[in-house]
Design an enzyme around this catalytic site. Structure first.
Site, PDB file in Angstrom:
ATOM      1  N   LYS A  71      -7.239   8.558  -3.655  1.00  0.00           N
ATOM      2  CA  LYS A  71      -8.016   7.339  -3.917  1.00  0.00           C
ATOM      3  C   LYS A  71      -9.280   7.304  -3.055  1.00  0.00           C
ATOM      4  O   LYS A  71     -10.357   6.945  -3.538  1.00  0.00           O
ATOM      5  CB  LYS A  71      -7.151   6.096  -3.654  1.00  0.00           C
ATOM      6  CG  LYS A  71      -6.069   5.897  -4.715  1.00  0.00           C
ATOM      7  CD  LYS A  71      -4.965   4.957  -4.281  1.00  0.00           C
ATOM      8  CE  LYS A  71      -3.842   4.920  -5.325  1.00  0.00           C
ATOM      9  NZ  LYS A  71      -2.656   4.201  -4.910  1.00  0.00           N
ATOM     10  N   GLN A 124      -0.209   0.468   0.013  1.00  0.00           N
ATOM     11  CA  GLN A 124       0.540   1.543  -0.638  1.00  0.00           C
ATOM     12  C   GLN A 124       2.049   1.319  -0.498  1.00  0.00           C
ATOM     13  O   GLN A 124       2.560   1.110   0.598  1.00  0.00           O
ATOM     14  CB  GLN A 124       0.140   2.899  -0.032  1.00  0.00           C
ATOM     15  CG  GLN A 124       0.753   4.098  -0.724  1.00  0.00           C
ATOM     16  CD  GLN A 124       0.271   4.284  -2.164  1.00  0.00           C
ATOM     17  OE1 GLN A 124      -0.903   4.122  -2.465  1.00  0.00           O
ATOM     18  NE2 GLN A 124       1.185   4.613  -3.049  1.00  0.00           N
ATOM     19  N   ASP A 140      -4.697  -3.870  -7.371  1.00  0.00           N
ATOM     20  CA  ASP A 140      -3.499  -3.259  -7.967  1.00  0.00           C
ATOM     21  C   ASP A 140      -2.953  -4.128  -9.101  1.00  0.00           C
ATOM     22  O   ASP A 140      -2.175  -3.659  -9.927  1.00  0.00           O
ATOM     23  CB  ASP A 140      -2.394  -3.112  -6.903  1.00  0.00           C
ATOM     24  CG  ASP A 140      -2.282  -1.676  -6.383  1.00  0.00           C
ATOM     25  OD1 ASP A 140      -2.687  -0.750  -7.118  1.00  0.00           O
ATOM     26  OD2 ASP A 140      -1.789  -1.475  -5.256  1.00  0.00           O
TER      27      ASP A 140
END
Length: 291
Positions: A52, A96, A119
């Site tokens: 990312k 994460q 997200d």
């Protein structure tokens, strides 16, 4: 049989975003800034987060990686999230998953500012998605929609079977594909590990999204001719012929299913790259919304 090449499509999307960023820079606008929080040193998580960060560099975004030790307390992580929520320079950020056992994932997801939740996991954004209001769509389902759209796969009126009911993929996928949208308007059935007569249901499907989390679960005898198959799974399977001792496999047994499929995603190189591309798209949206 056509391979739905997520790697190629994600590169196209990144190029489109990079052009947009160049235009922002030329107008003197602030470029998007994505932050990622990584707690501990889980190998797969580190790989995802690094991918990312690299993607951000490539398209001209600013990025910040916050690495916290495995023993970080829930309170310390929530404090860090509050810092990111209130930092005007950060447009969007991700925490994460999975997190270490001492941290409550739900509490963490709830703490993220919905306006920075690129997200798309915060209940506010999930609710907006369900009501078909403008919001950040969860990156993996969003990537699947984009892949179907760019390959002009007909979904309207089709029978779609979503295998798996996770909040990250299965459930949002079922909602999105039933909505009125270009990659939608489908009749959706959700199946899972407790579903009875599962092969009978998958054999009726025009499109299957396999996100059940069991390696090579969907086999050729469970699908009909010309089925469209999206494989979300990725697992390391022991393989003595490989130098590193394993190969990557999805939730679909590619060999047998691809013989019947009209379209199919590979593993790797299918859904994975699309997830990162859509996370970047959400970050661009966050920047534009923040004005």
């Amino acid at each position: 049989m056509t391979i739905l090449d997520g790697k190629k499509v994600s590169n196209d999307i990144k190029e489109e975003i990079a052009d947009h960023v160049k235009s922002m820079v030329s107008k003197g606008q602030k470029v998007p800034h994505l932050a990622a929080v990584l707690v501990g040193s889980d190998g797969a998580s580190m790989t995802y987060v690094n991918a990312k960060v690299k993607a951000c560099e490539r398209i001209g975004f600013n990025s910040t990686l916050i690495e916290l030790p495995e023993y970080t307390t829930e309170e310390e992580l929530l404090e860090k999230i509050n810092d990111l929520n209130t930092d005007d320079d950060i447009d969007g950020f991700i925490v994460q998953l999975p997190l270490p056992d001492q941290i409550d994932e739900q509490k963490v997801l709830m703490a993220v500012d919905p306006d920075k939740d690129v997200d798309g996991f915060h209940p506010v954004n999930v609710g907006k998605m369900a009501l078909d209001l403008p919001t950040f769509l969860p990156a993996t389902p969003y990537g699947i929609l984009e892949l179907l759209e760019r390959y002009q796969v007909e979904t309207s009126g089709k029978n779609v079977v979503v295998m798996g009911r996770s909040h990250i993929v299965g459930r949002p996928m079922s909602i999105l594909m039933s909505q009125k949208r270009s990659a939608g308007d489908a009749t959706v059935t959700v199946v899972h590990s407790r579903t009875k007569n599962l092969p009978e249901i998958t054999k009726q499907a025009d499109i299957i999204v396999a996100a059940i989390g069991i390696s090579e679960f969907l086999t050729g005898d469970m699908v009909k001719e010309d089925v469209v198959v999206i494989d979300v799974g990725i697992t390391r399977v022991p393989d003595a012929t490989k130098k590193n001792g394993y190969r990557l496999a999805g939730d679909v047994e590619f060999e047998s299913v691809s013989k019947k499929a009209s379209y199919i995603t590979p593993v790797p190189g299918g859904v994975g790259p699309m997830t990162i591309a859509m996370l970047l798209k959400n970050t661009l949206l966050a920047r534009e919304r923040h004005g």
